[in-house]
Scaffold this motif. Structure first.
Motif, PDB file in Angstrom:
ATOM      1  N   GLN A 114       0.816  -1.222   0.000  1.00  0.00           N
ATOM      2  CA  GLN A 114       0.000   0.000   0.000  1.00  0.00           C
ATOM      3  C   GLN A 114       0.850   1.272   0.000  1.00  0.00           C
ATOM      4  O   GLN A 114       0.321   2.372  -0.193  1.00  0.00           O
ATOM      5  CB  GLN A 114      -0.916   0.019   1.225  1.00  0.00           C
ATOM      6  CG  GLN A 114      -1.940  -1.096   1.267  1.00  0.00           C
ATOM      7  CD  GLN A 114      -2.945  -0.989   0.132  1.00  0.00           C
ATOM      8  OE1 GLN A 114      -3.447   0.095  -0.158  1.00  0.00           O
ATOM      9  NE2 GLN A 114      -3.236  -2.110  -0.508  1.00  0.00           N
ATOM     10  N   GLN A 115       2.160   1.127   0.210  1.00  0.00           N
ATOM     11  CA  GLN A 115       3.011   2.309   0.314  1.00  0.00           C
ATOM     12  C   GLN A 115       3.257   2.925  -1.063  1.00  0.00           C
ATOM     13  O   GLN A 115       3.353   2.227  -2.066  1.00  0.00           O
ATOM     14  CB  GLN A 115       4.332   1.955   0.991  1.00  0.00           C
ATOM     15  CG  GLN A 115       4.179   1.319   2.361  1.00  0.00           C
ATOM     16  CD  GLN A 115       3.233   2.098   3.267  1.00  0.00           C
ATOM     17  OE1 GLN A 115       3.382   3.299   3.465  1.00  0.00           O
ATOM     18  NE2 GLN A 115       2.233   1.399   3.820  1.00  0.00           N
ATOM     19  N   PRO A 116       3.391   4.240  -1.131  1.00  0.00           N
ATOM     20  CA  PRO A 116       3.544   4.922  -2.415  1.00  0.00           C
ATOM     21  C   PRO A 116       4.974   4.875  -2.952  1.00  0.00           C
ATOM     22  O   PRO A 116       5.906   4.393  -2.286  1.00  0.00           O
ATOM     23  CB  PRO A 116       3.134   6.357  -2.086  1.00  0.00           C
ATOM     24  CG  PRO A 116       3.526   6.521  -0.655  1.00  0.00           C
ATOM     25  CD  PRO A 116       3.262   5.179  -0.004  1.00  0.00           C
ATOM     26  N   LEU A 117       5.143   5.410  -4.139  1.00  0.00           N
ATOM     27  CA  LEU A 117       6.457   5.531  -4.767  1.00  0.00           C
ATOM     28  C   LEU A 117       7.047   6.927  -4.581  1.00  0.00           C
ATOM     29  O   LEU A 117       8.264   7.109  -4.707  1.00  0.00           O
ATOM     30  CB  LEU A 117       6.358   5.211  -6.261  1.00  0.00           C
ATOM     31  CG  LEU A 117       6.028   3.755  -6.585  1.00  0.00           C
ATOM     32  CD1 LEU A 117       5.524   3.619  -8.017  1.00  0.00           C
ATOM     33  CD2 LEU A 117       7.249   2.871  -6.359  1.00  0.00           C
ATOM     34  N   ILE A 118       6.202   7.898  -4.293  1.00  0.00           N
ATOM     35  CA  ILE A 118       6.651   9.266  -4.012  1.00  0.00           C
ATOM     36  C   ILE A 118       5.874   9.795  -2.811  1.00  0.00           C
ATOM     37  O   ILE A 118       4.677   9.558  -2.689  1.00  0.00           O
ATOM     38  CB  ILE A 118       6.406  10.212  -5.210  1.00  0.00           C
ATOM     39  CG1 ILE A 118       7.208   9.765  -6.440  1.00  0.00           C
ATOM     40  CG2 ILE A 118       6.794  11.657  -4.858  1.00  0.00           C
ATOM     41  CD1 ILE A 118       6.954  10.631  -7.666  1.00  0.00           C
TER      42      ILE A 118
ATOM     43  N   GLN B 114       0.908   3.055  -8.475  1.00  0.00           N
ATOM     44  CA  GLN B 114       0.413   2.654  -7.157  1.00  0.00           C
ATOM     45  C   GLN B 114      -0.977   2.035  -7.250  1.00  0.00           C
ATOM     46  O   GLN B 114      -1.279   1.054  -6.552  1.00  0.00           O
ATOM     47  CB  GLN B 114       0.385   3.871  -6.234  1.00  0.00           C
ATOM     48  CG  GLN B 114       1.760   4.361  -5.808  1.00  0.00           C
ATOM     49  CD  GLN B 114       1.774   5.817  -5.373  1.00  0.00           C
ATOM     50  OE1 GLN B 114       2.739   6.530  -5.593  1.00  0.00           O
ATOM     51  NE2 GLN B 114       0.689   6.267  -4.759  1.00  0.00           N
ATOM     52  N   GLN B 115      -1.828   2.579  -8.093  1.00  0.00           N
ATOM     53  CA  GLN B 115      -3.160   2.008  -8.273  1.00  0.00           C
ATOM     54  C   GLN B 115      -3.069   0.578  -8.782  1.00  0.00           C
ATOM     55  O   GLN B 115      -3.831  -0.300  -8.353  1.00  0.00           O
ATOM     56  CB  GLN B 115      -3.970   2.879  -9.226  1.00  0.00           C
ATOM     57  CG  GLN B 115      -4.393   4.212  -8.640  1.00  0.00           C
ATOM     58  CD  GLN B 115      -5.064   5.111  -9.674  1.00  0.00           C
ATOM     59  OE1 GLN B 115      -5.343   4.697 -10.795  1.00  0.00           O
ATOM     60  NE2 GLN B 115      -5.318   6.357  -9.297  1.00  0.00           N
ATOM     61  N   HIS B 116      -2.144   0.331  -9.691  1.00  0.00           N
ATOM     62  CA  HIS B 116      -1.948  -1.032 -10.191  1.00  0.00           C
ATOM     63  C   HIS B 116      -1.512  -1.976  -9.058  1.00  0.00           C
ATOM     64  O   HIS B 116      -2.036  -3.087  -8.920  1.00  0.00           O
ATOM     65  CB  HIS B 116      -0.891  -1.052 -11.294  1.00  0.00           C
ATOM     66  CG  HIS B 116      -1.317  -0.407 -12.576  1.00  0.00           C
ATOM     67  ND1 HIS B 116      -2.586  -0.572 -13.106  1.00  0.00           N
ATOM     68  CD2 HIS B 116      -0.641   0.382 -13.456  1.00  0.00           C
ATOM     69  CE1 HIS B 116      -2.674   0.092 -14.240  1.00  0.00           C
ATOM     70  NE2 HIS B 116      -1.516   0.679 -14.477  1.00  0.00           N
ATOM     71  N   LEU B 117      -0.552  -1.527  -8.251  1.00  0.00           N
ATOM     72  CA  LEU B 117      -0.015  -2.372  -7.196  1.00  0.00           C
ATOM     73  C   LEU B 117      -1.022  -2.617  -6.075  1.00  0.00           C
ATOM     74  O   LEU B 117      -0.974  -3.652  -5.403  1.00  0.00           O
ATOM     75  CB  LEU B 117       1.255  -1.754  -6.619  1.00  0.00           C
ATOM     76  CG  LEU B 117       2.470  -1.739  -7.554  1.00  0.00           C
ATOM     77  CD1 LEU B 117       3.616  -0.972  -6.921  1.00  0.00           C
ATOM     78  CD2 LEU B 117       2.916  -3.152  -7.902  1.00  0.00           C
ATOM     79  N   ARG B 118      -1.932  -1.687  -5.893  1.00  0.00           N
ATOM     80  CA  ARG B 118      -2.934  -1.824  -4.837  1.00  0.00           C
ATOM     81  C   ARG B 118      -4.189  -2.548  -5.311  1.00  0.00           C
ATOM     82  O   ARG B 118      -5.113  -2.760  -4.527  1.00  0.00           O
ATOM     83  CB  ARG B 118      -3.307  -0.433  -4.324  1.00  0.00           C
ATOM     84  CG  ARG B 118      -2.176   0.278  -3.600  1.00  0.00           C
ATOM     85  CD  ARG B 118      -2.489   1.739  -3.356  1.00  0.00           C
ATOM     86  NE  ARG B 118      -1.409   2.428  -2.657  1.00  0.00           N
ATOM     87  CZ  ARG B 118      -1.350   3.728  -2.449  1.00  0.00           C
ATOM     88  NH1 ARG B 118      -2.329   4.512  -2.908  1.00  0.00           N
ATOM     89  NH2 ARG B 118      -0.333   4.275  -1.809  1.00  0.00           N
ATOM     90  N   SER B 119      -4.223  -2.912  -6.563  1.00  0.00           N
ATOM     91  CA  SER B 119      -5.411  -3.541  -7.136  1.00  0.00           C
ATOM     92  C   SER B 119      -5.401  -5.050  -6.928  1.00  0.00           C
ATOM     93  O   SER B 119      -4.420  -5.633  -6.440  1.00  0.00           O
ATOM     94  CB  SER B 119      -5.488  -3.240  -8.634  1.00  0.00           C
ATOM     95  OG  SER B 119      -4.523  -4.008  -9.345  1.00  0.00           O
TER      96      SER B 119
END
Length: 272
Positions: free
Chosen positions: A104-108, A140-145
């Motif tokens: 859930q953590q972001p890239l920026i 991030q949306q892709h990784l959290r999906s």
């Protein structure tokens, strides 16, 4: 409230705790921005993840390349590397909870009310900060999906190296991951190189560190880790390099933001 930025922890939990004691960090009043690579190569990745997660909203994390690789191992995409020392983490009873939190953590991360940003590797010379924020949010949306495993499997590879050639969702995703978590050097046109990990004094003349492209204006600050060979040294005064090679026997570094004071903790490697 004080804001602190810390470089690559990489499982060096005892050094992190000693450094936070040194600066009198308060989880009730302060914030800790972590520049990615929480895990791998150091002895205590499990304890590090548990601690950072326990800080709740007091911790502001970005994903690094080692964090993403751990997620790929968890999802069965890659095999664990023995040198990453992740066996205790991967067998922990709270592994699923930790991985659910990590992905859930972001890239920026951006500081509220000021033009200060943090990513693990830096900012591509082919992007503005706003372009980077947009592409990071899409990734991030892709990784959290529910398709996280699919997207993690697509991040491996070095093409495209040029944003102009990122002409579909997968190539844009891969360029975003590589720019924000793997980049060190770029060619003259701003395209990415992944072969050189040396200090700038030893790099080929065809390559320049990403931060020498002067694409970040003087009113914007960027904080990054990832590049231990720099040992915290880069020329632009508004760009801060915080990976100082603790896991390799050097030291862990914290930057106190309001006065830009640096604090260090020597690696405990010889004490183990």
């Amino acid at each position: 409230m004080a804001i602190y930025f810390v470089g690559d922890i990489q499982g060096c939990y005892s050094e992190l705790k000693a450094l936070l004691t040194q600066v009198a960090f308060s989880r009730q009043n302060d914030q800790l921005y972590v520049a990615g690579d929480l895990v791998a190569r150091g002895p205590n990745s499990l304890e590090t993840l548990r601690f950072i997660k326990s800080l709740g909203k007091s911790a502001k994390v970005v994903l690094g390349n080692h964090d993403l690789h751990l997620l790929a191992v968890y999802y069965g995409i890659k095999k664990v590397k023995k040198q990453d020392k992740l066996s205790a983490l991967l067998s922990a009873p709270d592994l699923t909870s930790l991985m659910t939190w990590l992905i859930q953590q972001p890239l920026i991360q951006k500081l509220p009310d000021e033009e200060t940003y943090m990513s693990h590797a830096g900012l591509s010379p082919q992007w503005t900060p706003n372009q980077a924020l947009l592409q990071a949010e899409i990734a991030q949306q892709h990784l959290r999906s529910s398709e996280a495993k699919h997207w993690l499997s697509q991040m491996y590879g070095e093409q495209p190296i040029d944003w102009q050639n990122a002409d579909d969702d997968i190539s844009r995703f891969r360029f975003t991951i590589n720019s924000l978590t793997r980049m060190r050097y770029c060619y003259a046109d701003g395209s990415l190189d992944f072969s050189c990990k040396e200090s700038p004094s030893n790099a080929p003349k065809t390559l320049s560190p990403w931060f020498e492209f002067r694409h970040i204006n003087e009113n914007t600050q960027w904080v990054f880790g990832h590049w231990a060979a720099l040992m915290g040294c880069c020329q632009p005064k508004n760009i801060y390099a915080l990976d100082t090679g603790c896991v390799w026997g050097q030291h862990l570094t914290i930057l106190r933001w309001h006065d830009k004071k640096l604090f260090t903790e020597q690696s405990h490697k010889k004490l183990r």
